[in-house]
Every structure is written in structure tokens, then in C-alpha cells.
Design a protein around this motif. Sequence first.
Motif, PDB file in Angstrom:
ATOM      1  N   ASP B 251       0.863  -1.180   0.000  1.00 50.29           N
ATOM      2  CA  ASP B 251       0.000   0.000   0.000  1.00 50.29           C
ATOM      3  C   ASP B 251       0.904   1.236   0.000  1.00 50.29           C
ATOM      4  O   ASP B 251       1.763   1.381   0.852  1.00 50.29           O
ATOM      5  CB  ASP B 251      -0.859  -0.049   1.270  1.00 50.29           C
ATOM      6  N   ALA B 252       0.675   2.126  -0.983  1.00 56.79           N
ATOM      7  CA  ALA B 252       1.575   3.279  -1.102  1.00 56.79           C
ATOM      8  C   ALA B 252       1.487   4.234   0.086  1.00 56.79           C
ATOM      9  O   ALA B 252       2.390   5.037   0.304  1.00 56.79           O
ATOM     10  CB  ALA B 252       1.279   4.042  -2.386  1.00 56.79           C
ATOM     11  N   LEU B 276       2.800  -1.661  -6.286  1.00 59.96           N
ATOM     12  CA  LEU B 276       2.520  -0.522  -5.412  1.00 59.96           C
ATOM     13  C   LEU B 276       1.090  -0.066  -5.690  1.00 59.96           C
ATOM     14  O   LEU B 276       0.793   0.416  -6.780  1.00 59.96           O
ATOM     15  CB  LEU B 276       3.517   0.590  -5.718  1.00 59.96           C
ATOM     16  N   THR B 277       0.210  -0.243  -4.707  1.00 61.27           N
ATOM     17  CA  THR B 277      -1.204   0.074  -4.937  1.00 61.27           C
ATOM     18  C   THR B 277      -1.579   1.405  -4.315  1.00 61.27           C
ATOM     19  O   THR B 277      -0.838   1.960  -3.502  1.00 61.27           O
ATOM     20  CB  THR B 277      -2.111  -1.009  -4.324  1.00 61.27           C
ATOM     21  N   LYS B 278      -2.754   1.890  -4.692  1.00 58.65           N
ATOM     22  CA  LYS B 278      -3.347   3.108  -4.119  1.00 58.65           C
ATOM     23  C   LYS B 278      -2.440   4.324  -4.275  1.00 58.65           C
ATOM     24  O   LYS B 278      -2.317   5.149  -3.369  1.00 58.65           O
ATOM     25  CB  LYS B 278      -3.680   2.901  -2.643  1.00 58.65           C
ATOM     26  N   LEU B 279      -1.828   4.421  -5.423  1.00 57.66           N
ATOM     27  CA  LEU B 279      -0.923   5.533  -5.672  1.00 57.66           C
ATOM     28  C   LEU B 279      -1.681   6.763  -6.143  1.00 57.66           C
ATOM     29  O   LEU B 279      -1.094   7.767  -6.525  1.00 57.66           O
ATOM     30  CB  LEU B 279       0.118   5.114  -6.721  1.00 57.66           C
ATOM     31  N   LYS B 300       7.155  -3.540 -10.129  1.00 55.96           N
ATOM     32  CA  LYS B 300       6.754  -4.031 -11.448  1.00 55.96           C
ATOM     33  C   LYS B 300       5.420  -3.465 -11.896  1.00 55.96           C
ATOM     34  O   LYS B 300       5.205  -3.238 -13.081  1.00 55.96           O
ATOM     35  CB  LYS B 300       6.722  -5.552 -11.449  1.00 55.96           C
ATOM     36  N   LEU B 301       4.500  -3.309 -10.954  1.00 67.13           N
ATOM     37  CA  LEU B 301       3.181  -2.795 -11.316  1.00 67.13           C
ATOM     38  C   LEU B 301       2.778  -1.705 -10.332  1.00 67.13           C
ATOM     39  O   LEU B 301       3.185  -1.725  -9.177  1.00 67.13           O
ATOM     40  CB  LEU B 301       2.140  -3.917 -11.278  1.00 67.13           C
ATOM     41  N   VAL B 302       1.962  -0.763 -10.811  1.00 68.53           N
ATOM     42  CA  VAL B 302       1.412   0.235  -9.898  1.00 68.53           C
ATOM     43  C   VAL B 302      -0.083   0.366 -10.114  1.00 68.53           C
ATOM     44  O   VAL B 302      -0.564   0.291 -11.238  1.00 68.53           O
ATOM     45  CB  VAL B 302       2.053   1.635 -10.087  1.00 68.53           C
ATOM     46  N   GLY B 303      -0.808   0.552  -9.019  1.00 71.85           N
ATOM     47  CA  GLY B 303      -2.249   0.789  -9.087  1.00 71.85           C
ATOM     48  C   GLY B 303      -2.490   2.284  -9.007  1.00 71.85           C
ATOM     49  O   GLY B 303      -2.165   2.912  -8.013  1.00 71.85           O
ATOM     50  N   ASP B 315       6.803   2.099 -14.883  1.00 72.88           N
ATOM     51  CA  ASP B 315       7.772   2.654 -15.810  1.00 72.88           C
ATOM     52  C   ASP B 315       8.529   3.745 -15.063  1.00 72.88           C
ATOM     53  O   ASP B 315       7.999   4.815 -14.822  1.00 72.88           O
ATOM     54  CB  ASP B 315       7.023   3.230 -17.015  1.00 72.88           C
ATOM     55  N   PRO B 316       9.752   3.462 -14.660  1.00 69.21           N
ATOM     56  CA  PRO B 316      10.481   4.417 -13.820  1.00 69.21           C
ATOM     57  C   PRO B 316      10.575   5.796 -14.455  1.00 69.21           C
ATOM     58  O   PRO B 316      10.453   6.811 -13.765  1.00 69.21           O
ATOM     59  CB  PRO B 316      11.872   3.803 -13.685  1.00 69.21           C
ATOM     60  N   GLN B 317      10.744   5.819 -15.779  1.00 71.72           N
ATOM     61  CA  GLN B 317      10.892   7.116 -16.425  1.00 71.72           C
ATOM     62  C   GLN B 317       9.602   7.909 -16.369  1.00 71.72           C
ATOM     63  O   GLN B 317       9.597   9.095 -16.053  1.00 71.72           O
ATOM     64  CB  GLN B 317      11.351   6.919 -17.857  1.00 71.72           C
ATOM     65  N   ALA B 318       8.508   7.222 -16.664  1.00 72.58           N
ATOM     66  CA  ALA B 318       7.214   7.908 -16.595  1.00 72.58           C
ATOM     67  C   ALA B 318       6.939   8.336 -15.161  1.00 72.58           C
ATOM     68  O   ALA B 318       6.388   9.404 -14.907  1.00 72.58           O
ATOM     69  CB  ALA B 318       6.109   6.993 -17.097  1.00 72.58           C
ATOM     70  N   PHE B 319       7.344   7.491 -14.234  1.00 73.73           N
ATOM     71  CA  PHE B 319       7.124   7.802 -12.829  1.00 73.73           C
ATOM     72  C   PHE B 319       7.897   9.050 -12.424  1.00 73.73           C
ATOM     73  O   PHE B 319       7.357   9.967 -11.811  1.00 73.73           O
ATOM     74  CB  PHE B 319       7.577   6.607 -11.977  1.00 73.73           C
ATOM     75  N   VAL B 320       9.139   9.087 -12.806  1.00 69.91           N
ATOM     76  CA  VAL B 320       9.967  10.250 -12.489  1.00 69.91           C
ATOM     77  C   VAL B 320       9.408  11.489 -13.197  1.00 69.91           C
ATOM     78  O   VAL B 320       9.314  12.569 -12.615  1.00 69.91           O
ATOM     79  CB  VAL B 320      11.436  10.019 -12.904  1.00 69.91           C
TER      80      VAL B 320
END
Lengths: 454, 331
Positions: B251-252, B276-279, B300-303, B315-320
Motif C-alpha cells: 500500500d503506497a 505498489l497500490t493506491k498511488l 513491477k506494477l502500480v495501481g 515505468d520508472p521514467q514515466a514515474f519520475v
Amino acid sequence: MAFEGLADRLQNTIQKIKGKGKVTEQDVKEMTREVRLALLEADVNFKVVKDFIKRVKERAVGEEVMESLTPGQQVIKIVKEELSSLMGGDESKIAVSDRPPTVIMMVGLQGAGKTTTTGKLANLLRKKYNRKPLLVAADIYRPAAIDQLETLGKQLNMPVYSAGTDISPVEIVNQAMAKAKEEHLDYVLIDTAGRLHIDGDLMDELIQIKNNVSPDEIFLVVDAMTGQDAVNVAESFNDQLDVSGVILTKLDGDTRGGAALSIKAVTDKPIKFAGMGEKLDQLEVFHPERMASRILGMGDVLSLIEKAQENVDEKRAKELEEKMRSASFTFDDFLEQMGQVRKMGPLDELLDMIPGSNKMKGLKNVEIDEKQISHVEAVIQSMTAKERQDPSIINANRKKRIAKGSGRSVSEVNRLLKQFEEMKKMMKQMTNMQQGGKKGKKGKKGKGFNFPFM
Amino acid sequence: MSFFKKLKEKFQTNQSNEEVSDKYKDGLSKTRKTFSEKINDLVARYRKVDEDFFEDLEEVLIAADVGVSTVMDLIDELKMEVKRRNISDTKEVKSVISEKLVDIYYGDSEEESSVGLNMQENELTVILFVGVNGVGKTTTIGKLAHQLKSEGKKVLLTAGDTFRAGAIEQLSEWGKRVEVDVIKHSEGSDPAAVIYDGIQAAKSREADVLLCDTAGRLQNKVNLMNELSKVKRVIEREIPNAPHEVLLVLDATTGQNALSQAKTFSEATDVSGIVLTKLDGTAKGGIVLAIRNELGIPVKLVGLGEKVTDLQTFDPQAFVYGLFADMIDDE
């Protein structure tokens, strides 16, 4: 990654200033930095930490060090006092409406544990207050949330009101209220869907329910593992709904639970209960004192000392010590010692108070079963006076008799006897060691003990 | 700020990336705003880079749930860097901060791209989901099942949470929604047995992917963690090399305890990746930094929301990009 408790963190700093009569500003600065880190590591919100440190600094500088305490302990004491006062006193009362039913609404983020806590709270209301609650399944969004509450209702043998998922939660609650009145149920517990505090539509739904039924209590259910965001969540829910109290869940994990402090500080709403396990009777009254120690990661040294002074008859303790030394320790003495320890309170509570006990490998996962102690007591009490003085005379026949008398199995009697022998041996060794070196610290004695109830 | 330019160019030239990064931007809008706003505030407030500045910066990072020790390391590195480059203007230090943060995201390897799920070609892929209570394991399975099915894979679910009331019904409901079969036993049965049946069913029905749900458990419950190891052993025994992924669902909103979770669950089940959920709430993001930095387990995955399509490959780049979009646009 191991979290260091505050007491450990402070060790170095304390070493430096040992023996000083007064705490100087520099000492305080060094120590408060450690306090700050400990609090941050425990997930206390950084703003709350900042205010807190400021107060501690003001109080600690220049304060005379109490005779009995070292400067380090003095600071810990101030920190603890401040922390406890911030956490507030025990407030675990649940509102009772003049005109039943009393309505309780459970709100919070997804996955905080609302449904489980609703079940636990209903159980508590019936068990402790002899009430008849109605559980209301108002979570129409999460798949099978209604099934979950219905299953809990079945386990508890309690009525659950549900109306499927094609109807608005507001309507479900209205219907449930009518049912509760009709059937003279005196509490209505509304399990709402988890939602984000920034989700306007869903928050409006809660406000609408609130306006419709004007609940007597609105409990915000918060996961004890929540990080810095706890402040935003609590503040937002409180602003929109004016919650009446907080329930902290999953506190049986190894989180320090700094969120508790953050929530209390920003909302000033009492934390009333804590979820301490997965079973339905594991909802406990929240103890701010204990939480303060837990957040700091230090055992409640001071209260342990106080408790020990209150309850242990010092003269008797000396006699026992003497007996241990001469290895003439009998089952009678053992029984008495157990009684002394028990007078101080529940054992796991005592263990929590010992600094570092959360880190000791062996102790960490020990499930102390109070029942187990009673069993041991029962076995000893089933022995004759002669047997208690000289366990070596206990043969197979006697064992059978003791087992029968105490309602335990022969193997359990055997185990106790063996452990008692080992304990005696250990005492002998320790006495020898002590005589060799300088007099050991009192507390060390317990270390190697393998108490039969642990 | 050459790094950001590169990042920005990358996103502007690549249309499909734009879409993904928009999702991150939306999901993280709260996070990004508060986080970069704070850094901007900080830079505006201090003219000189001094101890107080670093102390405040420390707080900004901690407020984002970046682990305390990670923050301390970062601050130390920053101090060194500032000394080395002889920076005294806070505006300049901003770019150094961003660089260092990105460094942690990417780790030692240069511009590491996203780490996808380890899927087997023409063979059964078994994915085991583990985590503490209420993090969103079952929901994640539902979302992932939908995703895999729409990719044309034959998916099977196993209801290994036999403990929590209504957990089996919850997974069954997901099975109905995304139209995949669910293997289940009754409540209170042995989870390892359910998973075993799931594997047998997946084999005989020639499924491509088997997603195994487990009951949420706190990581300090030794018995429950042993139970989880047993489940994993059963999978290992039935299919060599399986489970192909053990995903720890986090849970984030979780604070420092997430590290303890990642560590203990790894010991019990050899976690291969994190979901990583509930982001989509406020704060967060920081925990990813800490976990990558201290444990090296990739996300690997994010909610990013409640919808069935809101589960994204990390996607680390998109995340950053999402996290620092404000700063990049300022340039």
C-alpha cells in the motif's frame, strides 16, 4: 534496517554527558536530534515532530537532573511525559444515544480494516456493554464486501442489514435505521466503503449519510502502518465529517505506529480502540501511555520500576534471592515468585516494558499465554508439600496423581519438572559466576531463565 | 538540467509514451504538486545553502515517505556534491537534488527501463501474490487478470485466501467480471491445498497464467509466514522454476514499515517484484525510492486508480516524469 529504539540511540550521547548535574543546551541539542530521528523513523509526521522537539528543548534545557536519573534518562522522561500528554488520556467510551438506536459510522481509506473492525466493535458492544447491534452493509463498491460483513454477522450470530449493490448507500442506511427501530436493536453500525479522502463524490456520499442519520459516533479507521500521509487523511476526513474518534488497526504488526501521534496532533480526536489481531475479540482499548513508549521504541522503564516497587515485597525478594543462590529454591518459592510477577500485571505487558525486549530474538515471537501460567500453578498446587520441597521423590505414580489433580497431562508435569531442574542448575551457575566477578546487576539474572510458561 | 531535457524530449517524440505518462501525471498529480511545490518553496525561502536548508530539505523528503536512512544518505551525498561544485545558490542546488533523486530511482544501472513480468512462452506462468492485510492483493489480481485476458491469454485464478471472511467471494466476483475461472475451496481450508488444486487445474485446462491469491498477513506472525513458505514450496514442487513471479503488494500510504514488510516477505517467499497500490491518493512515491535503494527489489506494477484498467506496468521514467513534471515544464 532494524529500527533502533530511542534508548539505544541515546546511548552514545548519554555516555558523553554521564554524571553531569545539569543538562546543557548542547547536550539537549544532541539528544533531541536523536529523538527527532526516532520519531521520524516511527512515521510520526515531520511537522508534528518539529513542534514536539521544540517543546522538549524548552523544557529540558537547564533542568536539574533528578537524583535518581542520569541526564539521558531525564531527557527520556521529559520526552515521554510530553508524548503522553500529547497522546491524551484513556478515552474509550462509546456514545449512547438518548433515543436508541445509537448510530456509529465507520469511515476510512480502502484496506484500513473497516469491515473487520465493524465486526469486532459489534462483538465488544455485546460482550462488554450487553447491547444488541445491527450491522449495516453500506459498501456497495468493493466486490463481496457485503458477503464479508454477512459472514462476520454469521460468525457472531448478529443481524446484518444488506440490500444488494443496486441501491445507494444512503438508502441502505435509511432502511437499516427503520429495521433497527422496528426490532428494538440499540446500536446501528454502518460499514461504509473505503474511499480516498480526495474523492469528492464519495466523500459527499458520506456527508449525505451523516446528515440523514446524524450518527452519535463517526470512527475513522486508520491502518497503524500508515506513513506521513496519515496527517492528510485524518485532517481531510475530520474536516469533512467531524469524526468523533479514531480506531487504529493492525497494531499487532511490528510497526511503531507513529501515525497515531500524528493523527492525535492534527485532529485532536481521541484514539479509542486498537485492532490487535485477526480474531473478532481482538479489539482493545487504546492505551496512550503504551503507545508513547512504542513509538519511541523504548521499554516503559519508568513504569516498570514503579510497578516493581509497588508490588514486590522487597524483603521477600531478598529471601528468594538468597534461596536462589544457595540453590535451595523449591516449588513453593517458585509459586510465590510467579505470584509476585503476576501482581505486576499481565506478562506480555511487562515484557513490553523491558527495553530491548522487542529486539531480543527469543522474546520477539513469544506468545505469552496467561493460561499457561495458570496451568503451571495448577500443577504445582497439585503436589504435596513434601513433593514441592523435594521434587526428586516424584515417581510415575505421583506424576499420574498430579496430572489428574491439575487436569493437565503427565507429559506436561514432566516438562515442568525438567524445566525446574534446569532453572535450578542455571541459578547455581549464575551464583558461581557472580561470586567470581563483581556483583552482577539485578536485572541480568532473568536472562538465561527458561520459564516454564514461555 | 540536461537530464530533464532528455526525458522531456523522449516523451515528446514518443506518442504512445505520452499516453502512459499522462496516466501517471493524473494519478500522481497530488503527489507531484505537493512534492515539487515543497522543493520550490524551499528553494525560494533560502538564499544560501546552509545547515538549516538541508534540515528542511530532509523534512521534505521524509514527508514523501522516503525512508529515513535513505534520506540521510541522500543529504550526505548532496552536501558533498554542493561542496565539490562549490554551489551556494539554492536555485542551482535544485538541479542537484533532482539528479540525486533520479539516481536512486534508476540505481547503478544506466537508464534502466521498466522491468516487466517474467512471463513464460507457451508454458504455464504461475504468479503468487503476497502482502499484509488490506493492501489490495485481490483487487490487483482482478485487474491483472483482466489485462492478461485482453492480451489473449488463458487465465486462471486460485482463491488462496481461505481465512478472511468474504475473500473467496471477492475473488469469485472478480472472476465473474473479467470472465475467468476461479479455483476455490471452502473458507478455512488449507491454502496450500487450494493452490495445489489450482496448479492441477491450470495444467489440465492448459492455462497460460495462474494467479494465486493468498490471505493478508502481518509479517511478524511467524506461523503465517511459514504457511506462506509452504504454499511456495508446493508450487515449486509441482512445477520446476515456478512461481515465476512472487509479487509483494504494498500500500503506497504505508510508512517505514513497508521496508520491514519487503524484507520479511522476501525471506519467506523470495519476492521478485513489488506491486505498489493506491498511488492515486496524496503523498507517497517515496517508499519506492527507499525500497529500491535499500532492498533492490524492483517495482513491477502500480495501481493508479479504482478502474480495472488502472493497473499499469511500472515505468520508472514515466514515474519520475510524473513526479517532477512541474520542474521539467519550468525549464
